[in-house]
Design an enzyme around this catalytic site. Structure first.
Site, short mmCIF file in Angstrom:
data_model
loop_
_atom_site.label_atom_id
_atom_site.label_comp_id
_atom_site.label_asym_id
_atom_site.label_seq_id
_atom_site.Cartn_x
_atom_site.Cartn_y
_atom_site.Cartn_z
N SER A 6 1.09 -9.83 10.45
CA SER A 6 0.53 -8.65 9.79
C SER A 6 -0.98 -8.59 10.01
O SER A 6 -1.72 -9.50 9.62
CB SER A 6 0.83 -8.68 8.29
OG SER A 6 0.03 -7.77 7.58
N HIS A 9 5.32 -5.09 8.96
CA HIS A 9 5.18 -6.47 9.40
C HIS A 9 5.48 -7.43 8.25
O HIS A 9 4.61 -8.11 7.72
CB HIS A 9 3.78 -6.72 9.96
CG HIS A 9 3.62 -6.27 11.37
ND1 HIS A 9 2.43 -5.81 11.89
CD2 HIS A 9 4.51 -6.19 12.39
CE1 HIS A 9 2.60 -5.49 13.16
NE2 HIS A 9 3.86 -5.70 13.48
N THR A 47 -6.64 1.56 10.94
CA THR A 47 -6.71 1.64 9.47
C THR A 47 -7.02 0.32 8.80
O THR A 47 -7.53 0.30 7.67
CB THR A 47 -5.39 2.18 8.89
OG1 THR A 47 -4.31 1.36 9.34
CG2 THR A 47 -5.16 3.62 9.29
N CYS A 80 0.85 -1.18 0.00
CA CYS A 80 0.00 0.00 0.00
C CYS A 80 0.89 1.23 0.00
O CYS A 80 2.11 1.14 0.16
CB CYS A 80 -0.92 0.01 1.22
SG CYS A 80 -0.03 0.21 2.80
N HIS A 109 -2.11 -3.90 18.96
CA HIS A 109 -1.45 -3.56 17.70
C HIS A 109 -0.68 -2.26 17.86
O HIS A 109 -1.17 -1.31 18.47
CB HIS A 109 -2.49 -3.43 16.58
CG HIS A 109 -1.90 -3.36 15.22
ND1 HIS A 109 -1.40 -2.20 14.68
CD2 HIS A 109 -1.69 -4.33 14.28
CE1 HIS A 109 -0.92 -2.44 13.47
NE2 HIS A 109 -1.09 -3.72 13.21
N HIS A 155 3.53 2.21 11.39
CA HIS A 155 2.40 2.15 12.32
C HIS A 155 2.32 3.37 13.22
O HIS A 155 1.31 3.58 13.89
CB HIS A 155 2.50 0.90 13.20
CG HIS A 155 2.59 -0.37 12.43
ND1 HIS A 155 3.78 -1.05 12.23
CD2 HIS A 155 1.65 -1.09 11.78
CE1 HIS A 155 3.56 -2.13 11.51
NE2 HIS A 155 2.29 -2.18 11.22
N ASN A 169 -3.31 -6.57 8.65
CA ASN A 169 -4.14 -6.49 7.44
C ASN A 169 -4.16 -7.82 6.69
O ASN A 169 -5.16 -8.18 6.09
CB ASN A 169 -3.67 -5.33 6.55
CG ASN A 169 -2.36 -5.59 5.86
OD1 ASN A 169 -2.33 -6.21 4.80
ND2 ASN A 169 -1.27 -5.11 6.43
N CYS A 184 2.77 6.15 8.36
CA CYS A 184 1.81 6.20 7.25
C CYS A 184 0.98 7.48 7.38
O CYS A 184 0.50 7.80 8.47
CB CYS A 184 0.90 4.97 7.32
SG CYS A 184 -0.54 5.07 6.23
N GLU A 222 -0.12 0.20 15.93
CA GLU A 222 -0.81 1.39 15.44
C GLU A 222 -1.76 1.95 16.51
O GLU A 222 -1.78 3.16 16.77
CB GLU A 222 -1.59 1.08 14.17
CG GLU A 222 -2.39 2.26 13.64
CD GLU A 222 -3.31 1.89 12.48
OE1 GLU A 222 -4.43 2.42 12.43
OE2 GLU A 222 -2.91 1.06 11.63
#
Length: 280
Positions: free
Chosen positions: A219, A43, A163, A12, A125, A75, A221, A97, A127
């Site tokens: 990871s 990750h 996110t 991304c 996490h 993150h 996502n 990000c 983030e």
């Protein structure tokens, strides 16, 4: 065997920015100063290993870094962490990000306005931990319905979301959190790339006999993509990190195989998997 590759898969924008930032710092490091990332930059073990081969090492906290440059991971980190790095006169290279940075700014703004903060996401996490650090670590973190029960009645609340959360989970939990206050500010901060990857993975998984999801085992996502694919193919979804993890014996029994990849997965890893399957 036919391979169907998801339209939206792999790196991304935020991850690509972080990696480019790191390698730019490596290139510009003429004095061979120490370079560290605060936690894994992304990750993905293969990318982290590549950075280490170029002299960029992972440290878990600012206390482990005495000099040189520190790269803030994609993150993001807490506000206090920036302060600690500045106190040690470290060269801070911010690879957060942009979508995560936006959440941090929202949280800080509304916390300073007197709002309580609710973060929909995984409390463990990095983030989410980082975002919570922009409201003095006082946020209510909500990952499931039972977490909402722990939130008291609030004068006013600001809701944000990790996110990488699935949109359905966000909509359900944000609706419940909204009942806790008469004054609600709500921000859907799910990254559009996350939404695109999840929708694309779901579509492909409906059209094939089996799904392969490529991405780091840690990871977030990627794990969400695996869960989405398993909704369609509960027994025929394979989560792998690299080509060596492929179960070729099992996969040769399928006629159509779908492939998707997490946002931290380099294209060269995807290409290796595709090449291996085409040689079956």
């Amino acid at each position: 065997m036919e391979l169907v590759i998801a339209k939206h898969a792999g790196f991304c924008f935020g991850v690509e920015k972080a990696i480019n930032t790191a390698f730019k710092e490596i290139k510009n490091n003429q004095k061979n100063n120490s370079i560290y990332t605060l936690g894994p930059l992304i990750h993905n073990n293969q990318v982290v290993s590549s950075l280490e081969s170029h002299g960029v090492y992972t440290k878990d906290s600012i206390s482990e870094i005495d000099d040189g440059s520190v790269i803030i991971r994609s993150h993001g980190v807490s506000k206090a962490t920036y302060g600690l790095a500045e106190e040690k006169n470290l060269n801070i290279i911010d690879a957060t990000c942009p979508f995560v940075k936006k959440i941090q700014n929202i949280v800080e703004e509304y916390f300073n306005k007197g709002y309580k903060i609710a973060i929909i996401g995984n409390p463990e996490h990095p983030e989410v931990i980082g975002i919570n650090g922009w409201c003095n670590n006082e946020a209510y973190t909500v990952q499931q319905i039972t977490d909402v029960d722990l939130i008291p009645k609030l004068d006013k609340v600001c809701i944000v979301v990790q996110t990488t959360m699935p949109i359905v989970q966000y909509e359900e939990l944000s609706t419940l959190i909204s009942t806790k206050s008469n004054q609600v500010e709500q921000f859907n901060t799910i990254c559009h790339a996350t939404k695109e990857r999840q929708e694309s993975a779901k579509l492909v998984s409906q059209e094939v006999d089996a799904m392969i999801v490529i991405g780091g085992y840690h990871s977030s996502n990627t794990q969400k993509l695996v869960a989405i694919c398993k909704e369609e193919k509960p027994l025929d979804t394979y989560h792998i990190e690299t080509v060596v993890d492929l179960d070729l014996e099992a996969l040769q029994n399928y006629n159509r195989i779908g492939i998707t990849a997490g946002a931290s997965t380099p294209i060269w890893i995807v290409d290796e998997v595709v090449k291996s399957l085409r040689n079956l």
